[in-house]
Structures are given as C-alpha cells and as structure tokens.
Design a protein around this motif. Structure first.
Motif, PDB file in Angstrom:
ATOM      1  N   GLU A  27      19.211  18.345  23.431  1.00 40.94           N
ATOM      2  CA  GLU A  27      17.980  18.304  24.121  1.00 40.94           C
ATOM      3  C   GLU A  27      18.147  18.092  25.605  1.00 40.94           C
ATOM      4  OE1 GLU A  27      16.494  14.529  23.216  1.00 40.94           O
ATOM      5  OE2 GLU A  27      18.225  13.526  23.631  1.00 40.94           O
ATOM      6  N   ILE A  28      16.487  18.006  25.960  1.00 43.22           N
ATOM      7  CA  ILE A  28      16.654  17.955  28.059  1.00 43.22           C
ATOM      8  C   ILE A  28      15.582  16.863  28.017  1.00 43.22           C
ATOM      9  CG2 ILE A  28      15.896  19.070  29.785  1.00 43.22           C
ATOM     10  CD1 ILE A  28      15.954  22.126  28.109  1.00 43.22           C
ATOM     11  N   PHE A  29      16.105  16.012  28.507  1.00 44.21           N
ATOM     12  CA  PHE A  29      15.931  14.532  28.351  1.00 44.21           C
ATOM     13  C   PHE A  29      15.170  15.014  29.975  1.00 44.21           C
ATOM     14  CE2 PHE A  29      16.265  10.358  29.454  1.00 44.21           C
ATOM     15  CZ  PHE A  29      15.407   9.516  28.860  1.00 44.21           C
TER      16      PHE A  29
ATOM     17  N   LEU B  68      17.542  16.158  33.344  1.00 42.61           N
ATOM     18  CA  LEU B  68      16.802  16.480  34.332  1.00 42.61           C
ATOM     19  C   LEU B  68      16.271  14.707  35.149  1.00 42.61           C
ATOM     20  CD1 LEU B  68      15.196  19.053  35.781  1.00 42.61           C
ATOM     21  CD2 LEU B  68      13.344  18.659  33.795  1.00 42.61           C
ATOM     22  N   THR B  69      16.077  15.280  36.410  1.00 44.34           N
ATOM     23  CA  THR B  69      14.948  14.447  37.454  1.00 44.34           C
ATOM     24  C   THR B  69      14.111  15.041  37.803  1.00 44.34           C
ATOM     25  OG1 THR B  69      15.613  14.398  39.600  1.00 44.34           O
ATOM     26  CG2 THR B  69      16.727  12.472  37.476  1.00 44.34           C
TER      27      THR B  69
ATOM     28  N   ILE C  80      11.585  12.448  27.139  1.00 43.26           N
ATOM     29  CA  ILE C  80      11.509  11.882  28.632  1.00 43.26           C
ATOM     30  C   ILE C  80      10.946  10.324  28.865  1.00 43.26           C
ATOM     31  CG2 ILE C  80       9.748  13.664  29.819  1.00 43.26           C
ATOM     32  CD1 ILE C  80       7.044  11.760  30.218  1.00 43.26           C
ATOM     33  N   ALA C  81      11.562   9.701  29.717  1.00 46.74           N
ATOM     34  CA  ALA C  81      11.856   8.436  29.983  1.00 46.74           C
ATOM     35  C   ALA C  81      10.948   8.338  31.194  1.00 46.74           C
ATOM     36  CB  ALA C  81      13.159   7.711  30.306  1.00 46.74           C
TER      37      ALA C  81
ATOM     38  N   ALA D 115       8.886   3.392  29.028  1.00 46.89           N
ATOM     39  CA  ALA D 115       7.547   3.699  28.380  1.00 46.89           C
ATOM     40  C   ALA D 115       9.905   5.414  28.269  1.00 46.89           C
ATOM     41  CB  ALA D 115       6.753   5.381  28.883  1.00 46.89           C
ATOM     42  N   ILE D 116       9.475   5.413  27.167  1.00 48.77           N
ATOM     43  CA  ILE D 116      10.200   6.819  26.253  1.00 48.77           C
ATOM     44  C   ILE D 116      10.104   7.373  25.166  1.00 48.77           C
ATOM     45  CG2 ILE D 116      12.798   7.438  25.544  1.00 48.77           C
ATOM     46  CD1 ILE D 116      14.359   5.361  27.521  1.00 48.77           C
TER      47      ILE D 116
END
Lengths: 263, 250
Positions: A39-41, A196-197, A211-212, A221-222
C-alpha cells in the motif's frame, strides 16, 4: 478511522502513541498509524502540522519523547540499525555530496546498505532510470527530475520493505511527476510499503491507497481518499471549501484543517 | 520476521573513507592552499633559521599548518555538508554515527601527516634543518596531539554556530588572531603580558610541545606542562564540540 489495510495483515511500519516536542512546543501528539505491505500511505497536513517531525522520528533522525515505532518488526529505538536497514528514505533536499559523480554516490550508498555493485551493475541501475549517460556527472549537473530519479534509485538500492518519500514530487514537471508515481506504484505492486508526505491533494488522490490528515500534531482523519470524501462531503466547512461543484480531497482537507495560511 | 543483515562497520567505514578521500582530492584547490601556506612560510624564513633555530621554524610552520587544517579545512567542510543535509542522508542508512565522523577525522589525520612530512622534507632540503630520527618520529606523534587541539576547536566552533557562512567567517577570524597574535606575541612584539598569554594559549603550547618534540634531548619540565596544557585544551574542545554538535543546521 479505517486502520485496516486490505493488502496485508501485519504492518511493515507501525507507529503508536508518538509524541515529539521541541522544547516547550509539542510538534506531534499521540500519533498512531500503520502502513502495510502493498500500500501507498499518504501523510498530509498543512505546513508545521507535524508531518516532517513524524517522518524524522520514523527515520531515526530525532528522538521521540514517548511512543513506539517498529519497522519490519524492529523497534527503532532498540534496534535502530536493523530498522533503518529495512527502510529506504528519500529526503526533501538533494543531500548528496556535490563533489562525487552519480556512479560514485550510488556505489557509496550501495556499500552503506551492504549491497555489492560492480560497474556493470551501476550502469544497469542507471539505465533503468534512463540516466546511463549520467554516470560520470555530478548531482548538480542533473535536472530536478533526474536528481529525484537518482535519489529514488539510491533510496531503494537495498530493496527495502518500507520506502519513505518526503514530498518527492515538489518542483517536478508533470512528466517527471507521473514517472515517479509509476515507480511508487511499482513498489506497491511488489509488496513494499510506501509512506509519502505531500502537499498535493491531486497526488494523494492519484496514488495513495490510504491517507492520514495531520494537523496541530494530531491525526484528525485516516481512511482511503474516497471514504474520506464520502464521510465529510456534507460537513459545512467542507461545503464552504468546494470550488467546482464536486467535493474533492482538497475540499475535505481544507474543511478539516481550515483556510488559515500556515507559516 | 525475516533476518536483517547489517553491513559491518569496517565495510561502512571503508566506503565512507573512499568517498571522503575522493572529495578531498576533488577539492584540490583548498587542499593546496592548506598545504602551501606553511611551506611558503618555511621557505621564506630560510634566512632566519640561524637566528630563530631550526626547531622553532619547523614547529611554527607545523602549528600554522595544523591551524589551517583544523580551523579552515575540517570545520568548514563539516559546516557545509551539514547545511546541505549530507549527514542526514547518511544517518538514515544503517550507519553508526561514529563511522561518519571517524571517516572525516581520519582524512584530517592523513592531511596532518602529509603536511608535517612535507614540512620536514622542505625543512631538510630547502632550509637545511636536520633533526634526529627520534625528533622526526616524536614530531609526527605530537603533530597529532596538536591536530587534536585544532580539530577539537573547529568541532566546538561548528557545534556552537550553525550557519556555514558564519562558521567560515568565525574560523577565518580565529585563524588570523591565532597566527598573528601567536607569532608576534612569541617574538615579544606585543608586550610582556600578552607574550605570556600567547605562550600558554593553544597556539603557544602546541608550538612549544612541537618544538621540544623535534629536539627531544632539550625536553624540560616546562615542556611537560605545555604537553599537559595541550592535552587539556584538546579534551575541553573535543568535549564541548561533541556536546554542542547537531547533525542538522536547522
């Protein structure tokens, strides 16, 4: 909050109750999240929200006040070298030695990560990012997009389980940005976890599986981008932020974090 | 959990050393400047060897070289690379922090050895200064101690000051003060009180220890005090430098 990932049961990165402060200022408050293989977070937030502090704590560049961080099962405080050996980091700045050639930089970082690369292997790595001719050039002689490609190759030279990307597409043209997205997706499809930021909501919507949103040091939120939009589409603050009739991730972000410009 | 293999410190250190020596070679212009200044002074003082004494000339040139290496070379390269984020990039890898700094310091130790040997060679062939074999060996060893004083001082400066431009101007100022006041003070041109201060300053004690090491037969109790003072300066500067040092400039 959606803490579960469909991709994998055990997280590669697990952050629990993280607190980071600089003197009296608390930059990160009780932050908890997990990133799974495949996953890409995305970690999103306004300037000064606590993204870089969170990432720096994961990278081991700053010592958290409290909380635990594990990478591939290794606690970053108890086994920092093991944790770092399992992560690949692309920093915001182009922070390579300007006196060295690209081939020398690749060889240096390969050795640091315990990877043996001969000249042919270095050429192969560079050919994979269409930079075979750049082997003898210095980092400053490359364009921004080329520098980012080199940086990404170096970050992943040891095939890490976790890839940390700190605003990797800042300043890139659309072609370079798309190419970088494809590389991120390639990592995800090969089972890597990507954290990723970014300040780009378009990017978060395009590539992030979850995303968070972090603000004032707290995660507010996540979820998946789609679920976040669905959940908040009727919030008054989100509706105020809508510009083109359709609620976007950016509208949700502005609705949740406010319209005030952060320094 | 898959077993994770960590590269050996020796392998990491070898890779860092290879890179740091390559960088030193690529920065040949500053390398030449650091090495040339004490040699130019050595050659220009040829006519003063009889008046001042061979060991005084050699020890002064080595002290100036050590000051250049510690304050100008090492300190500025650390400040510049810290500002660029080079250290942070290395530290996110499976690298013990001490390997990064050890590699940097070993490059400086090599520079000190090279500079000292060049001064010995220049002193022998140009100024016709001959020392005993024990003098050459003791001189090399105590040049390392003198190097520790100035590298420690540089570390303290780069620890206290974060901006690389401010570090650069500060080291230039300290360098100028040390060389000018040190040399003129020792010649007795700045009065008796300042002369005594200079004798026990980092410049004075390092030069004195070096001078007496080059002629071991003339070693006195005063030289032992100077040796202890040098070790004390080195310890204080290194402790402060390590305590104050931050890996990033922000």
């Amino acid at each position: 909050m959606n803490e579960q990932s469909p991709a994998s049961a055990s997280p590669i990165l697990d952050v629990q109750h993280l607190n980071v402060s600089y003197g009296a200022f608390q930059a990160v408050r009780e932050v908890s999240f997990s990133v799974y293989g495949g996953e890409i977070f995305g970690l999103l937030g306004p300037n000064g929200a606590g993204k870089t502090s969170t990432l720096s704590a994961v990278e081991g560049l700053l010592k958290p006040d409290t909380g635990t961080i594990t990478v591939a099962g290794y606690d970053t405080r108890q086994k920092p070298l093991h944790a770092r050996a399992n992560m690949g980091v692309q920093l915001q700045a182009t922070s390579f030695q300007p006196e060295l050639t690209i081939a020398e930089i690749i060889r240096l970082f390969a050795s640091i990560y315990g990877v043996n690369l001969d000249d042919a292997a270095v050429k192969e790595k560079l050919a994979a990012i269409d930079l075979e001719a750049a082997a003898g050039k210095k980092i400053a002689e490359l364009s921004g997009g080329q520098q980012q490609r080199v940086s990404l190759i170096i970050s992943t030279i040891h095939n890490p389980q976790l890839v940390l990307l700190d605003e990797p597409t800042t300043g890139l043209d659309p072609q370079s940005r798309r190419q970088l997205w494809e590389r991120m997706e390639h990592f995800r499809n090969n089972g890597h976890a990507v954290l990723l930021t970014t300040h780009s909501m378009e990017e978060a919507e395009a590539v992030c599986d979850r995303i968070a949103i972090i603000d004032h040091g707290r995660i507010i939120a996540i979820d998946t981008p789609e679920a976040l939009i669905d959940k908040h589409r009727h919030d008054p603050e989100v509706l105020k932020a809508v510009r083109k009739g359709k609620v976007t991730l950016e509208d949700v972000f502005i609705g949740l974090t406010g319209t005030a410009v952060r320094s | 959990m898959l077993e994770t293999s960590i590269p050996k410190n020796s392998a990491v250190l070898a890779a860092l050393l290879r890179a740091d020596f390559t960088i030193l070679w690529r920065n040949r212009r500053s390398l030449r400047l650091v090495l040339l200044l004490p040699l130019i002074i050595l050659f220009s003082w040829k006519g003063l060897v009889d008046k001042l004494g061979g060991v005084f000339v050699l020890s002064s040139c080595i002290t100036i070289g050590l000051t250049s290496i510690g304050l100008m070379g090492y300190t500025n390269s650390i400040a510049r690379d810290r500002d660029r984020g080079v250290f942070q990039r290395l530290r996110v890898g499976p690298v013990s922090a001490w390997t990064i700094m050890t590699s940097r310091l070993l490059v400086q130790v090599a520079m000190i050895l090279l500079m000292t040997i060049l001064i010995f060679i220049g002193g022998y062939f140009v100024d016709h200064i001959q020392l005993s074999p024990a003098g050459y060996v003791a001189g090399l060893l105590l040049a390392m101690l003198g190097g520790a004083v100035y590298l420690g001082m540089g570390q303290a400066i780069v620890g206290r000051i974060k901006n690389p431009d401010t570090v650069n101007s500060t080291t230039r100022l300290v360098y100028f003060v040390f060389i000018m006041i040190g040399m003129f003070g020792e010649f007795g041109m700045l009065g008796e009180i300042l002369g005594k201060v200079v004798v026990w300053s980092p410049y004075g004690v390092v030069r004195r220890v070096l001078a007496s090491s080059l002629a071991p037969a003339t070693w006195t109790i005063e030289n032992t005090y100077a040796l202890l003072a040098s070790a004390g300066y080195a310890a204080v500067f290194i402790v402060l430098g390590v305590k104050w040092f931050k890996w990033e400039s922000k």
